[in-house]
Design a protein around this motif. Structure first.
Motif, PDB file in Angstrom:
ATOM      1  N   LEU A  41      21.826  30.322  -0.454  1.00 36.14           N
ATOM      2  CA  LEU A  41      20.579  29.561  -0.605  1.00 36.14           C
ATOM      3  C   LEU A  41      20.842  28.177  -1.178  1.00 36.14           C
ATOM      4  O   LEU A  41      20.193  27.202  -0.781  1.00 36.14           O
ATOM      5  N   VAL A  64      23.035  33.963   5.446  1.00 36.38           N
ATOM      6  CA  VAL A  64      22.010  33.101   4.856  1.00 36.38           C
ATOM      7  C   VAL A  64      22.104  31.682   5.396  1.00 36.38           C
ATOM      8  O   VAL A  64      21.086  31.055   5.703  1.00 36.38           O
ATOM      9  N   VAL A  86      21.979  26.161   1.654  1.00 40.81           N
ATOM     10  CA  VAL A  86      20.868  25.721   2.505  1.00 40.81           C
ATOM     11  C   VAL A  86      20.241  24.465   1.931  1.00 40.81           C
ATOM     12  O   VAL A  86      19.916  23.515   2.675  1.00 40.81           O
ATOM     13  N   VAL A 121      24.355  35.703  -1.856  1.00 40.43           N
ATOM     14  CA  VAL A 121      23.077  35.284  -1.275  1.00 40.43           C
ATOM     15  C   VAL A 121      22.560  34.029  -1.968  1.00 40.43           C
ATOM     16  O   VAL A 121      22.102  33.082  -1.307  1.00 40.43           O
ATOM     17  N   ALA A 122      22.644  34.010  -3.306  1.00 38.10           N
ATOM     18  CA  ALA A 122      22.199  32.827  -4.044  1.00 38.10           C
ATOM     19  C   ALA A 122      23.057  31.611  -3.685  1.00 38.10           C
ATOM     20  O   ALA A 122      22.547  30.492  -3.545  1.00 38.10           O
ATOM     21  N   ASP A 160      21.023  21.768   4.773  1.00 39.38           N
ATOM     22  CA  ASP A 160      19.932  21.787   5.755  1.00 39.38           C
ATOM     23  C   ASP A 160      19.833  20.432   6.449  1.00 39.38           C
ATOM     24  O   ASP A 160      19.751  19.393   5.807  1.00 39.38           O
TER      25      ASP A 160
END
Length: 296
Positions: free
Chosen positions: A125, A237, A128, A121-122, A132
């Motif tokens: 992130l 994620v 992202v 998950v990290a 992004d």
């Protein structure tokens, strides 16, 4: 004298079973029982509340005519075929380099192992922050350099590429560490013999290093393929399976089916198909490796 020996052997066997019993108990509780439960749920039509309706193989029959399932399966296979060899190749190259007398070898090794300390998950992130399309680091750098930005989330190929890049970065350190352990277990005799025969560094790598690391490669191949078939956190994620299902894999599709649309029987059927794929691959790899060892 035979009876005391038999008694001693029985005591040793009992002690051995006592030591391994906790492992088998954990395997039974956390693997086998949930697996049987998932199989039973896959034969029902249920939303997870109350008792389900037994439907036999209807959920499995639905898979054959479900385009989203086949797209998720294709994405999973493509993801596996890209991530597994790329991350293993980079890991092997890094291990060979770090096994040599390089300056700042410890620092480089730590930098490669660092992603292993970060959860999926990290890592997603972090991805992202980088990918992004509105405020990510890559598009900011492209803007400064006067290059066109990339629609990382709204275009299928860039979205899929972002998942592959993040996963390769995350898995390379683990592959490097295992390969490095394998390299440090190899003796110098064969390398010295190959050097005396006139083999250069590249020839020694393909004729000595790669064959001797065969068991390590087999181990890593099985682990990486199983992980790739079970990938969820990074995809969830980074893209959530979008855009339009372009990055949907089997686990994200099963999650969406089971916990969003609440068709848990069908989600369990998807999970069982995923389990069968992983099991068949592991068995095929083991058989191929065993056959090769017997031939050699």
């Amino acid at each position: 004298m035979a009876r005391p020996r038999r008694a001693g052997a029985r005591k040793e066997a009992a002690a051995a079973y006592a030591f391994i019993a906790p492992n088998y108990l954990l395997l039974l509780i956390f693997v086998l029982i949930p697996l049987v439960g998932a199989l039973l749920v896959s034969l029902q039509r249920t939303d997870g509340f109350g008792e389900g309706t037994f439907t036999g193989l209807d959920n499995y029959a639905r898979l054959a005519s479900d385009p989203l399932f086949w797209r998720s399966l294709a994405n999973t296979v493509v993801f596996t075929l890209i991530v597994t060899p790329v991350s293993m190749a980079i890991g092997l190259f890094s291990a060979v380099m770090l096994n040599a007398a390089l300056p700042a070898r410890g620092v480089l090794r730590s930098l490669l192992i660092l992603p292993m300390a970060v959860s999926g998950v990290a890592t997603g992130l972090i991805g992202v922050l980088i990918f992004d399309q509105n405020s990510g680091a890559l598009n900011r750098i492209a803007e400064v350099l006067g290059l066109p930005s990339v629609d990382w989330q709204s275009q299928p190929i860039p979205a899929f590429a972002s998942i592959v890049i993040a996963t390769v970065w995350w898995r390379t350190g683990f592959n490097m560490l295992i390969y490095l352990a394998g390299l440090q277990g190899l003796g110098p005799d064969l390398y010295e013999a190959a050097r005396l025969d006139g083999a250069n560094a590249l020839q020694r790598f393909f004729a000595v290093t790669v064959p001797l690391l065969g068991p390590t490669t087999f181990f890593l191949t099985v682990l990486n393929v199983i992980y790739s078939f079970q990938v969820f956190d990074l995809v969830f994620v980074l893209t959530g399976g979008g855009p339009g299902g372009a990055t949907s894999v089997l686990v994200t599709y099963a999650y969406e089916t089971g916990f969003v649309t609440r068709d848990q029987g069908y989600a369990a059927a998807i999970g069982m198909v995923l389990f069968v794929f992983a099991l068949v691959f592991a068995a095929a790899q083991w058989r191929a490796s065993r056959t090769r060892d017997l031939v050699e």
